[in-house]
Design a protein around this motif. Structure first.
Motif, PDB file in Angstrom:
ATOM      1  N   MET A   1      32.955 -53.194 -18.720  1.00 36.09           N
ATOM      2  CA  MET A   1      33.455 -51.383 -18.487  1.00 36.09           C
ATOM      3  C   MET A   1      32.161 -50.435 -17.998  1.00 36.09           C
ATOM      4  SD  MET A   1      34.865 -47.829 -20.141  1.00 36.09           S
ATOM      5  CE  MET A   1      33.363 -48.058 -21.468  1.00 36.09           C
ATOM      6  N   ALA A   2      31.875 -50.312 -16.565  1.00 40.75           N
ATOM      7  CA  ALA A   2      30.758 -49.620 -15.775  1.00 40.75           C
ATOM      8  C   ALA A   2      30.271 -48.014 -17.368  1.00 40.75           C
ATOM      9  CB  ALA A   2      31.285 -49.276 -14.536  1.00 40.75           C
ATOM     10  N   LYS A   3      29.421 -48.070 -17.671  1.00 45.26           N
ATOM     11  CA  LYS A   3      29.014 -46.983 -17.982  1.00 45.26           C
ATOM     12  C   LYS A   3      28.726 -45.449 -16.859  1.00 45.26           C
ATOM     13  CE  LYS A   3      25.839 -45.101 -21.544  1.00 45.26           C
ATOM     14  NZ  LYS A   3      26.846 -44.132 -22.344  1.00 45.26           N
ATOM     15  N   VAL A   4      29.528 -44.724 -16.822  1.00 44.68           N
ATOM     16  CA  VAL A   4      28.341 -43.118 -16.506  1.00 44.68           C
ATOM     17  C   VAL A   4      27.213 -42.809 -17.307  1.00 44.68           C
ATOM     18  CG1 VAL A   4      29.385 -41.003 -15.289  1.00 44.68           C
ATOM     19  CG2 VAL A   4      31.458 -42.580 -15.754  1.00 44.68           C
ATOM     20  N   ILE A   5      26.701 -42.985 -16.198  1.00 50.64           N
ATOM     21  CA  ILE A   5      25.418 -42.217 -16.688  1.00 50.64           C
ATOM     22  C   ILE A   5      25.025 -40.726 -15.934  1.00 50.64           C
ATOM     23  CG2 ILE A   5      23.913 -44.504 -17.236  1.00 50.64           C
ATOM     24  CD1 ILE A   5      22.118 -44.338 -15.255  1.00 50.64           C
ATOM     25  N   SER A   6      23.666 -40.020 -16.577  1.00 51.26           N
ATOM     26  CA  SER A   6      24.333 -38.823 -15.722  1.00 51.26           C
ATOM     27  C   SER A   6      24.065 -39.036 -14.555  1.00 51.26           C
ATOM     28  CB  SER A   6      22.582 -38.593 -17.216  1.00 51.26           C
ATOM     29  OG  SER A   6      22.113 -37.154 -16.347  1.00 51.26           O
ATOM     30  N   PHE A   7      24.059 -38.114 -13.953  1.00 51.48           N
ATOM     31  CA  PHE A   7      24.016 -38.473 -12.217  1.00 51.48           C
ATOM     32  C   PHE A   7      23.547 -39.201 -11.541  1.00 51.48           C
ATOM     33  CE2 PHE A   7      23.850 -33.428 -12.123  1.00 51.48           C
ATOM     34  CZ  PHE A   7      23.321 -33.315 -13.671  1.00 51.48           C
ATOM     35  N   ASP A  22      37.966 -45.481 -20.391  1.00 55.17           N
ATOM     36  CA  ASP A  22      37.089 -44.907 -21.959  1.00 55.17           C
ATOM     37  C   ASP A  22      38.177 -45.105 -22.878  1.00 55.17           C
ATOM     38  OD1 ASP A  22      34.503 -44.169 -20.698  1.00 55.17           O
ATOM     39  OD2 ASP A  22      35.913 -43.822 -18.924  1.00 55.17           O
ATOM     40  N   ARG A  23      37.686 -45.705 -23.501  1.00 60.65           N
ATOM     41  CA  ARG A  23      38.348 -45.546 -25.309  1.00 60.65           C
ATOM     42  C   ARG A  23      37.589 -45.611 -26.315  1.00 60.65           C
ATOM     43  NH1 ARG A  23      41.199 -46.410 -21.789  1.00 60.65           N
ATOM     44  NH2 ARG A  23      43.095 -47.661 -21.301  1.00 60.65           N
ATOM     45  N   GLY A  24      37.529 -44.382 -26.679  1.00 55.92           N
ATOM     46  CA  GLY A  24      36.533 -44.612 -28.124  1.00 55.92           C
ATOM     47  C   GLY A  24      37.166 -43.160 -28.222  1.00 55.92           C
ATOM     48  N   ARG A  25      36.137 -42.589 -29.842  1.00 52.36           N
ATOM     49  CA  ARG A  25      36.212 -40.577 -30.230  1.00 52.36           C
ATOM     50  C   ARG A  25      36.646 -39.888 -29.678  1.00 52.36           C
ATOM     51  NH1 ARG A  25      32.905 -39.007 -33.765  1.00 52.36           N
ATOM     52  NH2 ARG A  25      31.395 -40.615 -33.643  1.00 52.36           N
ATOM     53  N   HIS A  26      35.719 -39.856 -28.536  1.00 54.81           N
ATOM     54  CA  HIS A  26      35.715 -38.534 -27.628  1.00 54.81           C
ATOM     55  C   HIS A  26      34.915 -39.137 -26.547  1.00 54.81           C
ATOM     56  CE1 HIS A  26      31.016 -39.228 -27.608  1.00 54.81           C
ATOM     57  NE2 HIS A  26      31.440 -38.852 -29.043  1.00 54.81           N
ATOM     58  N   PHE A  27      35.135 -38.298 -24.821  1.00 55.68           N
ATOM     59  CA  PHE A  27      34.745 -38.937 -23.475  1.00 55.68           C
ATOM     60  C   PHE A  27      32.595 -38.302 -23.314  1.00 55.68           C
ATOM     61  CE2 PHE A  27      39.379 -37.389 -22.712  1.00 55.68           C
ATOM     62  CZ  PHE A  27      39.824 -38.819 -22.467  1.00 55.68           C
ATOM     63  N   TYR A  28      32.458 -38.909 -22.369  1.00 56.61           N
ATOM     64  CA  TYR A  28      30.904 -38.832 -22.283  1.00 56.61           C
ATOM     65  C   TYR A  28      30.734 -37.806 -22.144  1.00 56.61           C
ATOM     66  CZ  TYR A  28      27.067 -39.212 -19.626  1.00 56.61           C
ATOM     67  OH  TYR A  28      25.536 -39.436 -19.463  1.00 56.61           O
ATOM     68  N   ASP A  29      29.856 -36.355 -23.111  1.00 55.02           N
ATOM     69  CA  ASP A  29      29.775 -35.051 -23.160  1.00 55.02           C
ATOM     70  C   ASP A  29      28.578 -34.942 -22.090  1.00 55.02           C
ATOM     71  OD1 ASP A  29      28.688 -36.717 -24.964  1.00 55.02           O
ATOM     72  OD2 ASP A  29      28.098 -35.084 -26.306  1.00 55.02           O
ATOM     73  N   LYS A  30      28.373 -35.723 -21.766  1.00 55.30           N
ATOM     74  CA  LYS A  30      26.941 -35.420 -20.649  1.00 55.30           C
ATOM     75  C   LYS A  30      27.386 -34.256 -18.723  1.00 55.30           C
ATOM     76  CE  LYS A  30      24.250 -36.086 -23.866  1.00 55.30           C
ATOM     77  NZ  LYS A  30      23.809 -35.173 -24.866  1.00 55.30           N
ATOM     78  N   LEU A  31      26.943 -33.443 -18.808  1.00 58.02           N
ATOM     79  CA  LEU A  31      27.407 -32.839 -17.369  1.00 58.02           C
ATOM     80  C   LEU A  31      26.914 -33.864 -16.444  1.00 58.02           C
ATOM     81  CD1 LEU A  31      28.392 -30.970 -15.360  1.00 58.02           C
ATOM     82  CD2 LEU A  31      25.864 -29.621 -15.447  1.00 58.02           C
ATOM     83  N   HIS A  32      27.430 -34.129 -15.594  1.00 62.47           N
ATOM     84  CA  HIS A  32      27.036 -35.220 -14.616  1.00 62.47           C
ATOM     85  C   HIS A  32      27.826 -35.036 -13.071  1.00 62.47           C
ATOM     86  CE1 HIS A  32      30.625 -37.310 -16.769  1.00 62.47           C
ATOM     87  NE2 HIS A  32      30.327 -37.740 -15.247  1.00 62.47           N
ATOM     88  N   GLN A  33      27.094 -36.580 -11.577  1.00 62.36           N
ATOM     89  CA  GLN A  33      28.036 -36.193 -10.680  1.00 62.36           C
ATOM     90  C   GLN A  33      27.961 -37.037 -10.568  1.00 62.36           C
ATOM     91  OE1 GLN A  33      25.704 -33.121  -8.619  1.00 62.36           O
ATOM     92  NE2 GLN A  33      23.944 -34.217  -8.113  1.00 62.36           N
ATOM     93  N   HIS A  34      27.816 -37.534  -9.689  1.00 60.65           N
ATOM     94  CA  HIS A  34      27.894 -38.961  -8.800  1.00 60.65           C
ATOM     95  C   HIS A  34      28.680 -39.137  -6.709  1.00 60.65           C
ATOM     96  CE1 HIS A  34      32.751 -39.621  -9.905  1.00 60.65           C
ATOM     97  NE2 HIS A  34      31.857 -39.989 -10.668  1.00 60.65           N
ATOM     98  N   PRO A  35      28.509 -40.214  -5.887  1.00 61.48           N
ATOM     99  CA  PRO A  35      28.704 -39.789  -4.960  1.00 61.48           C
ATOM    100  C   PRO A  35      30.503 -40.536  -4.689  1.00 61.48           C
ATOM    101  CG  PRO A  35      27.016 -42.402  -5.214  1.00 61.48           C
ATOM    102  CD  PRO A  35      27.017 -41.258  -6.462  1.00 61.48           C
ATOM    103  N   GLN A  36      31.029 -41.244  -5.374  1.00 60.39           N
ATOM    104  CA  GLN A  36      32.088 -41.868  -5.290  1.00 60.39           C
ATOM    105  C   GLN A  36      32.776 -40.699  -5.368  1.00 60.39           C
ATOM    106  OE1 GLN A  36      30.065 -43.350  -7.453  1.00 60.39           O
ATOM    107  NE2 GLN A  36      29.388 -44.485  -6.687  1.00 60.39           N
ATOM    108  N   LEU A  37      34.390 -40.729  -5.705  1.00 57.91           N
ATOM    109  CA  LEU A  37      35.403 -39.159  -5.085  1.00 57.91           C
ATOM    110  C   LEU A  37      35.406 -40.555  -7.138  1.00 57.91           C
ATOM    111  CD1 LEU A  37      34.572 -39.707  -1.975  1.00 57.91           C
ATOM    112  CD2 LEU A  37      37.066 -38.449  -2.076  1.00 57.91           C
ATOM    113  N   GLN A  38      36.372 -39.208  -7.363  1.00 55.54           N
ATOM    114  CA  GLN A  38      36.496 -39.405  -9.141  1.00 55.54           C
ATOM    115  C   GLN A  38      38.379 -39.161  -8.997  1.00 55.54           C
ATOM    116  OE1 GLN A  38      33.996 -38.910 -12.128  1.00 55.54           O
ATOM    117  NE2 GLN A  38      36.062 -38.891 -13.737  1.00 55.54           N
TER     118      GLN A  38
END
Length: 292
Positions: A1-7, A22-38
């Motif tokens: 699984m590709a880990k989304v890191i900040s920005f 994404d599977r877990g207790r909570h979602f990734y909780d840092k504000l982030h962005q990336h050049p790919q559409l999502q």
């Protein structure tokens, strides 16, 4: 699984589509962005979705589409961060990287309709109706796909979005649709984390400016430019959003909810709630129970 890191997310120059679970207790909780559409389908969990000047709730079944470099975060509700609580969050996401096409995106007639998605930079949308149902069904196939079949499904998803019309609802406003620098992104993330963690108590402008390492005047300019709201307006919106959750999920009285989310008196809570939602807390709770 590709880990989304900040920005940023790990990028491959040879990969048009990337699938992430994404599977877990909570979602990734840092504000982030990336050049790919999502494109994200929420399967389990509740919380607040932030992007630009938009702040709203998410729940299982919701589908969101984000353009390139749209700063965002799916912030799970506080109870999902409590240890030993039996709550789970789950979501599936597909990232589309148009950079792999290079000039081909404009040269090939068959791909030209995809160019419109480049105009969605910084924007976020929620998908409703038949479009949401079709996208959710394709996501169920996506995990089992590979190679050319996966590419075909990705193009089909974009085609559905292209033809969604009123089922593709913009959430944030174009005037603010631009990416953040890494420094400003980290600063905004620090501020947002602080607001969500401390919103139930009185927060001073000086406190939040200190978190951003700015003077009060500089912070006000910084925050207004990126959210199109004053700090007080945004804090008010956060509290109303949290009140919506309690109105749905609890039997607490309206005055108790008002004080629990951080309003100092009931009349101010009622005015704020109606200004933001168009309804009083009581009528909003009744309407939600009637709908369900």
């Amino acid at each position: 699984m590709a880990k989304v890191i900040s920005f940023q997310i790990p990028k491959s120059q040879r990969e048009f589509v990337r699938y992430q679970q994404d599977r877990g207790r909570h979602f990734y909780d840092k504000l982030h962005q990336h050049p790919q559409l999502q494109l994200t389908v929420v399967l389990e969990g509740t919380g607040q979705f932030l992007s630009g000047d938009y702040l709203g709730r998410f729940q299982a079944g919701d589908v969101f589409f984000l353009g390139e470099n749209a700063p965002h975060v799916f912030r799970s509700d506080p109870e999902y961060f409590v240890q030993d609580v039996d709550l789970r969050s789950a979501g599936d996401t597909i990232f589309f990287d148009f950079e792999v096409f290079g000039k081909t995106l404009g040269d090939l007639e068959e791909l030209r309709s995809l160019r419109k998605f480049r105009d969605f930079s910084g924007l976020c949308f929620q998908v409703f109706g038949e479009s949401r149902e079709r996208i959710t069904a394709i996501f169920e196939e996506f995990a089992k796909s590979s190679g050319l079949q996966r590419f075909q499904l990705a193009i089909l998803l974009l085609s559905i979005l292209d033809q969604s019309g009123e089922n593709l609802v913009p959430l944030n406003r174009p005037a603010l649709a631009r990416g953040l620098s890494e420094r400003d992104g980290k600063r905004m993330d620090e501020v947002m984390q602080f607001i969500f963690e401390e919103s139930a108590r009185p927060i001073t402008l000086q406190e939040v400016a200190d978190r951003a390492s700015l003077s009060k005047e500089a912070f006000c300019r910084f925050f207004k430019l990126r959210t199109r709201k004053t700090f007080t307006q945004y804090l008010q919106q956060v509290r109303v959003s949290q009140a919506k959750k309690l109105l749905i999920e609890s039997d607490l009285g309206i005055s108790e909810i008002a004080f629990q989310v951080g309003f100092e008196n009931l009349s101010y809570f009622n005015r704020s709630f109606k200004a933001i939602t168009g309804k009083t807390p009581k009528s909003w709770r009744v309407a939600d129970k009637t709908a369900s």
